[in-house]
Design a protein around this motif. Structure first.
Motif, PDB file in Angstrom:
ATOM      1  N   VAL A   6     -12.869   8.776  -5.488  1.00  0.00           N
ATOM      2  CA  VAL A   6     -11.763   9.684  -5.777  1.00  0.00           C
ATOM      3  C   VAL A   6     -11.497   9.687  -7.271  1.00  0.00           C
ATOM      4  O   VAL A   6     -11.122   8.659  -7.847  1.00  0.00           O
ATOM      5  CB  VAL A   6     -10.480   9.260  -5.031  1.00  0.00           C
ATOM      6  CG1 VAL A   6      -9.344  10.242  -5.334  1.00  0.00           C
ATOM      7  CG2 VAL A   6     -10.726   9.176  -3.529  1.00  0.00           C
ATOM      8  N   PHE A   7     -11.698  10.841  -7.900  1.00  0.00           N
ATOM      9  CA  PHE A   7     -11.288  11.011  -9.293  1.00  0.00           C
ATOM     10  C   PHE A   7      -9.799  11.309  -9.291  1.00  0.00           C
ATOM     11  O   PHE A   7      -9.354  12.344  -8.812  1.00  0.00           O
ATOM     12  CB  PHE A   7     -12.058  12.151  -9.963  1.00  0.00           C
ATOM     13  CG  PHE A   7     -13.475  11.817 -10.305  1.00  0.00           C
ATOM     14  CD1 PHE A   7     -13.767  10.986 -11.387  1.00  0.00           C
ATOM     15  CD2 PHE A   7     -14.523  12.323  -9.556  1.00  0.00           C
ATOM     16  CE1 PHE A   7     -15.078  10.660 -11.710  1.00  0.00           C
ATOM     17  CE2 PHE A   7     -15.834  12.014  -9.861  1.00  0.00           C
ATOM     18  CZ  PHE A   7     -16.118  11.178 -10.946  1.00  0.00           C
ATOM     19  N   GLY A   8      -9.009  10.394  -9.818  1.00  0.00           N
ATOM     20  CA  GLY A   8      -7.562  10.481  -9.696  1.00  0.00           C
ATOM     21  C   GLY A   8      -7.134   9.583  -8.552  1.00  0.00           C
ATOM     22  O   GLY A   8      -7.724   8.537  -8.309  1.00  0.00           O
ATOM     23  N   GLY A   9      -6.093   9.988  -7.841  1.00  0.00           N
ATOM     24  CA  GLY A   9      -5.697   9.228  -6.658  1.00  0.00           C
ATOM     25  C   GLY A   9      -4.555   8.262  -6.861  1.00  0.00           C
ATOM     26  O   GLY A   9      -4.171   7.558  -5.921  1.00  0.00           O
ATOM     27  N   THR A  10      -3.987   8.207  -8.070  1.00  0.00           N
ATOM     28  CA  THR A  10      -2.894   7.265  -8.304  1.00  0.00           C
ATOM     29  C   THR A  10      -1.554   7.961  -8.539  1.00  0.00           C
ATOM     30  O   THR A  10      -0.560   7.307  -8.828  1.00  0.00           O
ATOM     31  CB  THR A  10      -3.191   6.366  -9.527  1.00  0.00           C
ATOM     32  OG1 THR A  10      -3.436   7.182 -10.679  1.00  0.00           O
ATOM     33  CG2 THR A  10      -4.409   5.492  -9.255  1.00  0.00           C
ATOM     34  N   LYS A  23      -6.804   4.455   5.850  1.00  0.00           N
ATOM     35  CA  LYS A  23      -6.433   4.421   7.273  1.00  0.00           C
ATOM     36  C   LYS A  23      -7.628   4.758   8.159  1.00  0.00           C
ATOM     37  O   LYS A  23      -7.750   4.245   9.273  1.00  0.00           O
ATOM     38  CB  LYS A  23      -5.291   5.405   7.528  1.00  0.00           C
ATOM     39  CG  LYS A  23      -4.684   5.306   8.915  1.00  0.00           C
ATOM     40  CD  LYS A  23      -3.483   6.217   9.051  1.00  0.00           C
ATOM     41  CE  LYS A  23      -2.854   6.103  10.438  1.00  0.00           C
ATOM     42  NZ  LYS A  23      -1.655   6.982  10.574  1.00  0.00           N
ATOM     43  N   GLN A  24      -8.522   5.610   7.651  1.00  0.00           N
ATOM     44  CA  GLN A  24      -9.729   5.977   8.400  1.00  0.00           C
ATOM     45  C   GLN A  24     -10.800   4.889   8.340  1.00  0.00           C
ATOM     46  O   GLN A  24     -11.840   5.004   8.988  1.00  0.00           O
ATOM     47  CB  GLN A  24     -10.313   7.278   7.853  1.00  0.00           C
ATOM     48  CG  GLN A  24      -9.485   8.515   8.127  1.00  0.00           C
ATOM     49  CD  GLN A  24     -10.111   9.776   7.545  1.00  0.00           C
ATOM     50  OE1 GLN A  24     -11.295   9.776   7.169  1.00  0.00           O
ATOM     51  NE2 GLN A  24      -9.349  10.839   7.466  1.00  0.00           N
ATOM     52  N   GLY A  25     -10.564   3.855   7.546  1.00  0.00           N
ATOM     53  CA  GLY A  25     -11.543   2.786   7.423  1.00  0.00           C
ATOM     54  C   GLY A  25     -12.605   3.054   6.376  1.00  0.00           C
ATOM     55  O   GLY A  25     -13.655   2.384   6.365  1.00  0.00           O
ATOM     56  N   VAL A  26     -12.350   4.009   5.493  1.00  0.00           N
ATOM     57  CA  VAL A  26     -13.308   4.359   4.453  1.00  0.00           C
ATOM     58  C   VAL A  26     -13.219   3.363   3.290  1.00  0.00           C
ATOM     59  O   VAL A  26     -12.132   2.933   2.901  1.00  0.00           O
ATOM     60  CB  VAL A  26     -13.027   5.786   3.923  1.00  0.00           C
ATOM     61  CG1 VAL A  26     -13.996   6.149   2.802  1.00  0.00           C
ATOM     62  CG2 VAL A  26     -13.120   6.804   5.057  1.00  0.00           C
ATOM     63  N   LYS A  27     -14.365   2.989   2.749  1.00  0.00           N
ATOM     64  CA  LYS A  27     -14.404   2.154   1.559  1.00  0.00           C
ATOM     65  C   LYS A  27     -14.184   3.055   0.352  1.00  0.00           C
ATOM     66  O   LYS A  27     -15.044   3.873   0.016  1.00  0.00           O
ATOM     67  CB  LYS A  27     -15.744   1.431   1.442  1.00  0.00           C
ATOM     68  CG  LYS A  27     -15.826   0.485   0.253  1.00  0.00           C
ATOM     69  CD  LYS A  27     -17.166  -0.228   0.198  1.00  0.00           C
ATOM     70  CE  LYS A  27     -17.246  -1.144  -1.012  1.00  0.00           C
ATOM     71  NZ  LYS A  27     -18.581  -1.823  -1.100  1.00  0.00           N
ATOM     72  N   VAL A  28     -13.039   2.921  -0.305  1.00  0.00           N
ATOM     73  CA  VAL A  28     -12.617   3.857  -1.343  1.00  0.00           C
ATOM     74  C   VAL A  28     -12.774   3.273  -2.741  1.00  0.00           C
ATOM     75  O   VAL A  28     -12.404   2.123  -2.997  1.00  0.00           O
ATOM     76  CB  VAL A  28     -11.149   4.276  -1.143  1.00  0.00           C
ATOM     77  CG1 VAL A  28     -10.715   5.276  -2.220  1.00  0.00           C
ATOM     78  CG2 VAL A  28     -10.940   4.869   0.246  1.00  0.00           C
ATOM     79  N   THR A  29     -13.318   4.074  -3.621  1.00  0.00           N
ATOM     80  CA  THR A  29     -13.366   3.754  -5.049  1.00  0.00           C
ATOM     81  C   THR A  29     -12.537   4.795  -5.774  1.00  0.00           C
ATOM     82  O   THR A  29     -12.741   6.000  -5.582  1.00  0.00           O
ATOM     83  CB  THR A  29     -14.804   3.795  -5.585  1.00  0.00           C
ATOM     84  OG1 THR A  29     -15.616   2.866  -4.860  1.00  0.00           O
ATOM     85  CG2 THR A  29     -14.834   3.441  -7.069  1.00  0.00           C
ATOM     86  N   ILE A  30     -11.572   4.370  -6.596  1.00  0.00           N
ATOM     87  CA  ILE A  30     -10.803   5.316  -7.391  1.00  0.00           C
ATOM     88  C   ILE A  30     -11.254   5.229  -8.843  1.00  0.00           C
ATOM     89  O   ILE A  30     -11.452   4.138  -9.381  1.00  0.00           O
ATOM     90  CB  ILE A  30      -9.281   5.090  -7.277  1.00  0.00           C
ATOM     91  CG1 ILE A  30      -8.889   3.661  -7.660  1.00  0.00           C
ATOM     92  CG2 ILE A  30      -8.810   5.400  -5.859  1.00  0.00           C
ATOM     93  CD1 ILE A  30      -7.380   3.445  -7.698  1.00  0.00           C
ATOM     94  N   ALA A  31     -11.448   6.406  -9.442  1.00  0.00           N
ATOM     95  CA  ALA A  31     -11.912   6.480 -10.825  1.00  0.00           C
ATOM     96  C   ALA A  31     -10.823   7.099 -11.681  1.00  0.00           C
ATOM     97  O   ALA A  31     -10.499   8.277 -11.536  1.00  0.00           O
ATOM     98  CB  ALA A  31     -13.187   7.320 -10.895  1.00  0.00           C
ATOM     99  N   THR A  32     -10.240   6.289 -12.559  1.00  0.00           N
ATOM    100  CA  THR A  32      -9.167   6.749 -13.439  1.00  0.00           C
ATOM    101  C   THR A  32      -9.291   6.071 -14.796  1.00  0.00           C
ATOM    102  O   THR A  32     -10.134   5.191 -14.984  1.00  0.00           O
ATOM    103  CB  THR A  32      -7.777   6.413 -12.854  1.00  0.00           C
ATOM    104  OG1 THR A  32      -7.559   4.997 -12.932  1.00  0.00           O
ATOM    105  CG2 THR A  32      -7.659   6.866 -11.400  1.00  0.00           C
ATOM    106  N   ARG A  33      -8.425   6.462 -15.689  1.00  0.00           N
ATOM    107  CA  ARG A  33      -8.375   5.789 -16.991  1.00  0.00           C
ATOM    108  C   ARG A  33      -7.649   4.452 -16.902  1.00  0.00           C
ATOM    109  O   ARG A  33      -7.604   3.700 -17.874  1.00  0.00           O
ATOM    110  CB  ARG A  33      -7.670   6.687 -18.007  1.00  0.00           C
ATOM    111  CG  ARG A  33      -8.467   7.922 -18.394  1.00  0.00           C
ATOM    112  CD  ARG A  33      -7.689   8.776 -19.376  1.00  0.00           C
ATOM    113  NE  ARG A  33      -8.465   9.924 -19.825  1.00  0.00           N
ATOM    114  CZ  ARG A  33      -8.004  10.887 -20.617  1.00  0.00           C
ATOM    115  NH1 ARG A  33      -6.742  10.821 -21.036  1.00  0.00           N
ATOM    116  NH2 ARG A  33      -8.762  11.892 -20.982  1.00  0.00           N
TER     117      ARG A  33
END
Length: 290
Positions: A6-10, A23-33
């Motif tokens: 996810v670019f952004g997400g915060t 919640k879906q059980g996805v392994k999430v990576t967030i990309a931000t500054r």
């Protein structure tokens, strides 16, 4: 879908998106500054990235792969070019957060009312064009140049308690303080979407197999007159609308502007009804300002 970038997400509904994925059980990576703190803890992986710098993006995704990428931070064709180049061969699906602003100011806009596949593509930076044209060019680049499947989720103005733009809060505060509210056309209708539904819909989109543009909004429209009256009801104050004295007015439209969510409904998404959650949101906002 097992992994997502996810670019952004915060901020705002980006947080709702990330929470829906978790919640879906996805392994999430967030990309931000890394400038905006988050409450995800060890539930996500974090990448320090300048989304608008091709070298930074390339270095961050080198040797990595994701099932789906969500882009909350794309505002031009130059922005789109950066991620298309960096992520080709590394992803299975790309979900671009677009906007109702790609459409002209009319009511009931359908996906075919703006065609990014045939729109004249121009390489522009977000600093050199307005928001509307920037998003149009971003869509045009994705759909004309990307080799991976792309979805452009077109959303209207997003409402919610965490809205940092404070557009709805502007009216709540003005009415609560007894100030006049400027509306050039009180009968102009608009559609909206709640921040939670925006996040949930984006996450749902990644589990589907369709591509192309798709509209997302709560079912139902509301006139600006009715919206102001509802705010007055929740605040216990009287609304004073003026039509001939220009002043700050985030929803100050001269004509109705809305999109239809029929396509997404036919694909199986159960949208909320605007009238079901708007009163409670207005109450929450006015209490928050107390």
């Amino acid at each position: 879908m097992k992994t997502a970038l996810v670019f952004g997400g915060t901020r705002f509904f980006g947080v709702n998106l990330v929470n829906a994925l978790i919640k879906q059980g996805v392994k999430v990576t967030i990309a931000t500054r890394g400038e905006t703190p988050d409450d995800f803890g060890d539930k996500v992986e974090r990448l320090m990235v300048d989304r608008f710098n091709d070298k930074s993006v390339n270095e961050a995704v080198e040797g990595r792969n994701w099932d789906v990428v969500f882009d909350q931070l794309c505002f031009s064709s130059e922005d789109a070019k950066i991620t298309v180049a960096a992520l080709t061969g590394k992803i299975k699906r790309y979900i671009f957060t677009s906007t109702m602003s790609v459409y002209p100011f009319k009511a009931g806009m359908k996906e075919e009312d703006f065609n990014p596949y045939t729109y004249e593509l121009k390489m522009v930076r977000r600093e050199d064009v307005d928001y509307q044209e920037g998003k149009r060019q971003a869509e045009a680049y994705f759909f004309q140049k990307a080799s991976f499947p792309v979805v452009a989720v077109r959303i209207p103005i997003v409402m919610g308690e965490e809205d940092y733009t404070k557009r709805l809060l502007h009216y709540v505060t003005s009415i609560k303080e007894g100030k006049e509210v400027y509306l050039p056309n009180p009968e102009a209708k608009m559609c909206f979407i709640h921040q939670k539904e925006a996040g949930d819909f984006l996450a749902w989109t990644a589990t589907q197999d369709f591509t192309g543009p798709i509209n997302a909004c709560a079912t139902g429209e509301i006139t600006m007159q009715k919206l102001m009256e509802e705010i007055a009801k929740q605040t216990g104050k009287e609304v004073k609308i003026v039509t001939d004295q220009e002043m700050e007015s985030p929803y100050g439209l001269k004509t109705s502007w809305s999109i239809t969510n029929e396509k997404a409904q036919k694909l199986g998404y159960p949208f909320t009804k605007l009238n079901d959650w708007l009163p409670q949101l207005l109450l929450n906002l006015q209490q928050k300002e107390s």
